[in-house]
Each structure stands twice: as structure tokens, then as C-alpha cells.
Design a protein around this motif. Structure first.
Motif, short mmCIF file in Angstrom:
data_model
loop_
_atom_site.label_atom_id
_atom_site.label_comp_id
_atom_site.label_asym_id
_atom_site.label_seq_id
_atom_site.Cartn_x
_atom_site.Cartn_y
_atom_site.Cartn_z
N ALA A 1 0.91 -1.00 0.25
CA ALA A 1 0.07 -0.29 0.39
C ALA A 1 0.80 1.21 0.11
CB ALA A 1 -0.82 -0.19 1.45
N TYR A 21 1.60 5.66 -0.01
CA TYR A 21 0.36 7.59 0.59
C TYR A 21 0.40 8.26 -0.20
CZ TYR A 21 0.75 10.93 3.86
OH TYR A 21 0.04 12.03 4.96
N ASN A 48 -3.02 9.36 -2.78
CA ASN A 48 -4.68 9.19 -2.86
C ASN A 48 -5.49 8.98 -4.26
OD1 ASN A 48 -7.21 9.38 -1.87
ND2 ASN A 48 -7.01 11.67 -0.76
N ASN A 78 -3.16 2.42 -4.99
CA ASN A 78 -2.61 3.06 -4.57
C ASN A 78 -2.67 1.27 -3.53
OD1 ASN A 78 -5.04 3.28 -2.79
ND2 ASN A 78 -4.46 4.93 -1.68
N GLY A 110 -8.03 8.26 0.38
CA GLY A 110 -7.17 8.18 1.43
C GLY A 110 -5.33 7.25 1.42
N VAL A 126 -2.40 5.60 2.42
CA VAL A 126 -2.40 5.08 3.82
C VAL A 126 -0.61 4.73 3.86
CG1 VAL A 126 -2.23 2.31 3.74
CG2 VAL A 126 -3.95 3.23 1.86
N THR A 156 -6.09 3.32 6.47
CA THR A 156 -6.32 4.74 5.32
C THR A 156 -6.44 6.45 6.66
OG1 THR A 156 -8.37 5.94 4.87
CG2 THR A 156 -7.28 3.65 4.12
N THR A 157 -5.18 7.22 5.69
CA THR A 157 -5.86 8.86 5.77
C THR A 157 -6.48 9.21 6.29
OG1 THR A 157 -3.10 8.56 5.59
CG2 THR A 157 -4.47 11.05 6.26
N HIS A 158 -7.73 9.25 5.99
CA HIS A 158 -8.80 9.16 6.03
C HIS A 158 -9.57 8.58 7.26
CE1 HIS A 158 -9.89 10.63 1.75
NE2 HIS A 158 -8.30 11.05 1.92
N LYS A 181 -7.60 9.96 11.71
CA LYS A 181 -6.43 8.27 10.46
C LYS A 181 -5.60 7.40 11.69
CE LYS A 181 -4.67 12.55 9.28
NZ LYS A 181 -3.82 13.71 8.72
N TRP A 201 -3.24 5.50 10.91
CA TRP A 201 -1.55 4.62 10.27
C TRP A 201 -0.86 3.66 10.89
CZ3 TRP A 201 1.86 10.21 11.05
CH2 TRP A 201 1.11 10.47 9.75
#
Lengths: 295, 386
Positions: B107, B109, B111, B121, B140, B142, B157-159, B187, B189
């Protein structure tokens, strides 16, 4: 930068965990803290501009005697209470603060894992509360403060507020070269910052907008509308034909009186600034204001 | 006029330069990830390029460079996959005796929602050939590694969402949604850790979650004092998780109740590790702690290492290997934390360390893989992936 970064995070906690408010709060606090320097800078700039015609006269009169020019210039400075580097000094002192704030903003906003990891080195170990606040929430209104505003709104606000501030700070000059420089700065600076706003996180753009608006407010309460006044109350100045291509120049004495007059206008709630542009009405107001000042 | 033109030209030339400097400051570069599967070391370099190295000869006296098993993916001249912060995951579809080919799941980072040039992604790369089986996207960026539970690939995800994708027996078929995404309070992480059908992970919103791996329902959630970046360690019915409030928490795996909390000198970013009796956790302040299962310090004093520790350490037979942001690798005694050996490796280490026997594999932020023999205290080889 460390005190500023910690202050930003602390304000974030105090202002409802809203980083937009934190940026606005810190910018306002810094502007208030540096108010004396800003006022000094504004006054020096204004005083410098008012003696420009006299300086020019001295240069013309003693053009073959450099020593005499220096002596007379120094005398003029002394008589008018002008410090030749007075307008630069405060700016130089404020620069580290602005640069520090700029970097603090970048470091506190967690735009990537690298940024967040590096933030741990900035936060004070003795201030445990700031460690519980990270990472700060970067959304504010329609913005993600850690990335550029793609909606054009904030960049345009940056440009407009900067132009406004720049315009207010620009005093008419009799020197065509100086006028050219002023005109170039008036447009180049806002354009540059609009460009930056498209590239840098919108948190920075927010800081620029707030800082500019604070600058505009301070300028207004100190010297009135300044260079913006002709645009608000008078028809555009006709350009002088010829090499310089500069705008028509007001008499320096008149300009000084204008400045005095603005103080009274503010006391009248600034109504006169909005009152139209007819010369007769302006003259009548001037008369009244002079009267009120002499009392 | 000339002077004016000169000024404008200088400004026009300076603008893109300043803007590009700024952009670089905020952009995500990735810090890579390593995974060992059998005799193969899978390397996902920070910029998003996967390589497979044969490390079978490292057990002997050989100190030559490892053999590369296939051409790195993507190949030279092709766009990289995007910034990588988590280790690649090696796994395969398996059901009712049917076993698919082994994939490397990675995965990035990126989007795809934000960038028209990015379409994926999440990638599945054939572990034998290094060719792409599929590329999918989740909304988002990752950060954490994907997790495989049965045939479900889980990625946060960052979302702030945890996605579950069901992989197919046909390795080239795109995965479909296994269950409705789980919404966290911030988020995500940290890579999810699986134990007895439950996914444990933390969020930057200060919460640790236990989620049913079969249907994505929440079993419990517990609010800790700071953001959680590292993966939880789950052992003997307890979840050990570090947080950025400078605390390490021990939570009951079944109920989420707090058993104890240990305070450190700085952020606990890296996941804690254990030898079964002691928990080892390092901070961004460069301090390594040994804590027993009741939350008490084991060593007489914690050990200071050369810099911030972002990479999860590894436990070997008698020693602990810790790599720092200060370009150093330290070998500490498990019994008292005394430093037995250290070696400089030229660049920062932020990706989790992996090991096989007494051999340790580390990738630095410049994409160079270092193989160390902790027993003989030597560097076996270095392999630049760029």
C-alpha cells in the motif's frame, strides 16, 4: 521557532482544537506584541516621505558639494525627527519572528509522517499537555490547512489583502524612479504571494491573510487610508507624459495636512472617507477639520 | 527600464525555485519496508519500488551481495508506485485446499481521489515473477502495512477508515469489498494486528480499537491520551500499544480495559516488541525501556541510544537490535540493556527492522539495505535499491 510551535499547539488546545483559530490567534498576538515596532515603522516611513521634497531641493541646490548635501540632509532628519533607518529597523527586528512563525506552522501541520515524527523534537518535554494534542486537526472551514487551497479563494484573499496593505503604505513620491519601484512592489508582492499560496499549505496563506488584515487595521488607525485615499476619494491621477511616466504628485505640505486631517476623520467615524469625491466638498471638510484640530 | 526588467526576470526565475523548495518540504518521501518470507527478503523502497533478494547464502560465511530474484517492479523508466511507509505483506489466497499463488501486497501514501495521475494505491505483485497481478485503490493515503486475515486484506487509511477487501483465488482478479468500511475517529496509520479473529489497531484520534475481522463490527474501543501510530502488540490476552502522549498502555484484549500505563520520556512511535516475558519499547527521545508484563521496569535504568527510534526493534536470542534516526544501529543485552555493539550505517533508519536467526536486515531512508550478523557483529553486505 520552538516557542512559536508550542504556542500554536497550546492555542489549538485552548481554542476548541481548531488549528485555524490557533493560527489566527497567534498571528493576532504576535501583531499586538510587535505593535510598537510596527507603529514606529509606519511613522518613520511617513516622516521620510514628507521630507522627500526638501531632500530633493537640498540635492539640487548643493549638487556639486557632497559634504554640504550630507550636512543638510542630516539637519533635515534631525529637524523632522527622522531616523533614516527607522523604517527598516523595526522590520529587521520583526523578520526572525515571521520566519519562525512560518517554520513553526510548517512543522506543526502534519502533512506527512516525516513531518509528524520531526515535530516531537520541537515540543517542550516539560509541557506535557502539548504532546496530547498532536497531530493537530488540519481542517478549517473549507480548507485542509496542511495542503494548498485549490479553490482560489484563499490565494486571492492573500493577494487582495497584501495589495491593500501595500497600497496604504505607499506614499506619493516626486521621484519617478521611486514611483516606478513603488508601483512594481505594489503589484509584484501580491502576485508573488498568490503564487506561493498555490504551492504552500493553506495554513500559511491563512496566516498571511490575517497578518495583512491586521496590518491594514494598524495602518488605518495610525495614518488613515494612506496611499489608498486617492483611489477612494479622488479620480485617478493623470500620468505625466515623458520619460518618467509617473503620476501627478501632490504638494508635500498638502499631503502632510491630509495626514493630519485623517486623524479627525477617524474621530468622525470615518464618514468623510465614504462621502464622495468632489473637490469642493473635500476642501470644505479640510477647513472644518483644521478648525477642529486647532481647538 | 533595464533595471526593472532585470528585477522582474529575477523574480520570475526565483518563484518556481522557492515554490518547489517549499513543496519538497511538505511532501511525503516514504521510508520503505522489509519482509522476510523463507529465504527471500522483499524490499519496498521508500519511493515505491519492489525488489526481491535471495538471502539463503547469508547463513554461511558468504559476504557477497545477495542475488536479485527478478527485475525490480516497476522497471526502470516506469513511474514508481508512490511513497511507502509500511512493510510489504506476503500472502496467498487459501480456501478448502485451494491455494493461490503468493502475492506481495503493498500500500502506498497516494490518494487516487486527489490526483488524476494516480489511479491506485494498493498493489498485488506476483512474488515469484515480480509482475503486477492487480492494482486497486482505496480512498486516502495509506501509512501502515496491509494485514491479511484469511482471505481478507485489511488496510487503514489517512481518511480514518479501515477497509476490508476479499482477495480471489484467481490472483489477477481485483479484490471486492469484504465488509462495510469501519470508521475510526482519526487517521489510521497503524497496521492492524490480528489475534484470534480480532483486528487491533490505533488511530491518530487517540483511540485503540478491537474490530471483528469477519464482519468489521466494533468489539471495543478505548481512548488513550495520545495519537497511536505504531501497531499494537497482542500477547497472552493483553494489547500493548504505545502513544504519542509518551505512554505505553496495556489493555485487556477482550474488554479493552486498561491494565496499566507506563510513562516514557518521549513519544512511543514504534510498535513495542517482546520475547514473551518482557516488553521492549523505544521512544523518539532515544530511550529504550524494558517493562515486565505488570508494567514495571526490568533494567536498573533505561538505555539511551543515539537518536529517535521510529523503527520497531527486533528481539534476537539474547539481544535487542535498535536502529535510530541518528544513522546508528545498537545491539543491547536483553538482561540489562547494556550496549554490546553498535555500527554506523550512513543514513537514518525509520522502517521496521526484520530478522532471520541472528541476522538482521535494515533499510535506510536512502533505500540501502544493510545485512548485519549480530552474532559475529559484522555487516554482511549492503544493497542499494536506487
Amino acid at each position: 521557532m520552538r516557542p512559536l510551535a508550542n504556542s500554536l499547539v497550546l492555542l489549538y488546545l485552548l481554542l476548541f482544537k481548531n488549528f485555524g483559530l490557533s493560527i489566527i490567534g497567534l498571528t493576532v498576538l504576535i501583531r499586538i506584541a510587535t505593535m510598537r515596532l510596527t507603529l514606529k515603522q509606519i511613522k518613520s516611513t511617513r516622516a521620510m516621505s514628507t521630507i522627500q521634497p526638501k531632500l530633493k531641493e537640498v540635492q539640487a541646490r548643493y549638487k556639486n558639494d557632497r559634504q554640504k548635501i550630507s550636512q543638510e540632509t542630516f539637519r533635515l532628519y534631525k529637524e523632522n525627527g527622522v531616523n533614516p533607518i527607522g523604517c527598516l529597523g523595526p522590520m529587521v527586528i520583526q523578520m526572525p519572528i515571521w520566519i519562525g512563525l512560518y517554520w513553526a506552522l510548517i512543522r506543526v501541520l502534519p502533512s506527512s509522517p516525516e513531518n509528524l515524527a520531526d515535530l516531537s523534537k520541537l515540543l517542550y518535554s516539560w509541557l506535557s499537555v502539548v504532546h496530547t494534542a498532536v497531530p493537530v486537526e488540519s481542517s478549517f472551514l473549507w480548507l485542509d490547512l496542511s495542503s494548498p487551497d485549490k479553490s482560489f479563494v484563499l490565494p486571492l484573499m492573500v493577494g487582495a489583502s497584501m495589495w491593500l496593505q501595500q497600497k496604504m503604505m505607499t506614499y506619493p513620491s516626486q521621484d519617478p524612479k521611486q514611483q516606478q519601484t513603488q508601483q512594481m512592489m505594489l503589484w509584484m508582492m501580491p502576485l508573488m504571494f498568490i503564487f506561493f499560496s498555490f504551492s504552500f499549505p493553506s495554513g500559511l496563506a491563512l496566516y498571511w491573510v490575517v497578518s495583512n488584515l491586521m496590518g491594514v487595521a494598524i495602518q488605518y488607525f495610525t495614518t488613515g487610508w494612506g496611499g489608498l485615499r486617492p483611489a477612494l476619494t479622488e479620480p485617478p491621477l493623470a500620468p505625466i507624459s515623458g520619460q518618467g511616466g509617473a503620476a501627478a504628485i501632490a504638494e508635500p505640505a498638502e499631503e502632510l495636512n491630509d495626514d493630519e486631517q485623517r486623524g479627525s476623520e477617524r474621530q468622525n467615524g470615518g464618514r468623510s472617507d465614504r462621502a464622495g469625491s468632489k473637490a469642493a466638498r473635500r476642501k470644505a471638510r479640510r477647513g472644518r477639520n483644521r478648525g477642529s484640530q486647532s481647538r | 527600464m533595464k533595471r526593472r526588467l532585470l528585477w522582474i526576470s529575477v523574480l520570475v526565475l526565483l518563484l518556481p525555485l522557492i515554490a518547489s523548495c517549499g513543496r519538497d518540504r511538505f511532501s511525503a518521501h516514504g521510508w520503505a519496508g522489509l519482509t522476510i518470507d523463507g529465504d527471500v527478503l522483499y524490499v519496498a523502497a521508500g519511493e515505491g519500488r519492489v525488489t526481491a533478494l535471495n538471502i539463503s547464502r547469508d547463513a554461511g560465511d558468504n559476504r557477497g551481495n545477495p542475488e536479485r530474484l527478478w527485475t525490480p517492479f516497476p522497471a526502470d523508466g516506469q513511474d514508481n508506485l508512490g511513497a511507502v511507509y509500511g512493510a510489504p505483506l506476503v500472502g496467498a489466497f487459501a480456501e478448502d485446499g485451494v491455494v493461490g499463488s503468493t502475492n506481495i501486497f503493498l500500500a502506498t501514501y497516494e490518494n487516487p481521489e486527489d490526483d488524476d495521475d494516480i489511479s491506485a494505491n494498493l498493489f498485488a505483485i506476483d512474488a515469484t515473477t515480480g509482475t503486477q497481478n492487480w492494482a486497486a485503490s482505496v480512498p486516502g493515503p495509506v501509512v501502515g502495512s496491509p494485514t491479511l486475515v484469511g482471505n481478507t486484506l485489511v488496510v487503514g487509511t489517512t481518511h480514518g477508515l479501515l477497509y476490508a477487501l476479499a482477495i480471489e483465488s484467481d490472483e489477477r482478479a481485483l479484490p471486492r469489498s469484504a465488509w462495510r468500511e469501519f470508521e475510526a475517529d482519526g487517521k489510521v496509520w497503524s497496521a492492524a494486528t490480528v489475534a484470534e479473529g480480532t483486528l487491533y489497531f490505533g488511530s491518530l484520534g487517540h483511540t485503540v480499537y478491537a474490530v471483528n475481522a469477519t464482519d468489521g463490527t466494533e468489539i471495543w474501543s478505548y481512548e488513550v491520551g495520545g495519537a497511536v501510530v505504531g501497531s499494537p502488540l497482542v500477547m497472552d490476552g493483553t494489547v500493548y500499544v504505545g502513544a504519542l502522549d509518551r505512554s505505553l498502555y496495556a489493555l485487556d484484549a477482550n474488554t479493552g480495559d486498561q491494565k496499566w500505563k507506563f510513562s516514557g520520556d518521549n513519544w512511543f512511535w514504534a510498535a513495542p516488541v517482546s520475547d514473551g516475558r518482557t516488553i521492549y519499547a523505544a521512544t523518539l527521545g532515544g530511550t529504550v525501556y524494558a517493562i515486565d508484563l505488570l508494567g514495571r521496569e526490568v533494567w536498573s535504568s533505561p538505555t539511551e541510544v543515539s537518536g529517535s527510534v521510529l523503527a520497531a526493534p527486533v528481539v534476537l536470542s539474547n539481544t535487542l537490535i535498535v536502529a535510530t534516526d541518528n544513522k546508528q544501529v545498537h545491539q543491547l543485552s536483553l538482561s540489562d540493556g547494556r550496549e554490546e555493539w553498535s555500527i554506523g550505517i550512513g543514513e537514518m533508519v525509520r522502517a521496521d527492522i526484520v530478522s532471520q536467526g541472528e541476522r538482521v536486515y535494515i533499510i535506510d531512508t536512502e533505500g540501502v539495505v544493510h545485512a548485519l550478523d549480530a552474532d559475529r557483529r559484522i555487516e554482511l553486505w549492503t544493497y542499494p535499491t536506487r
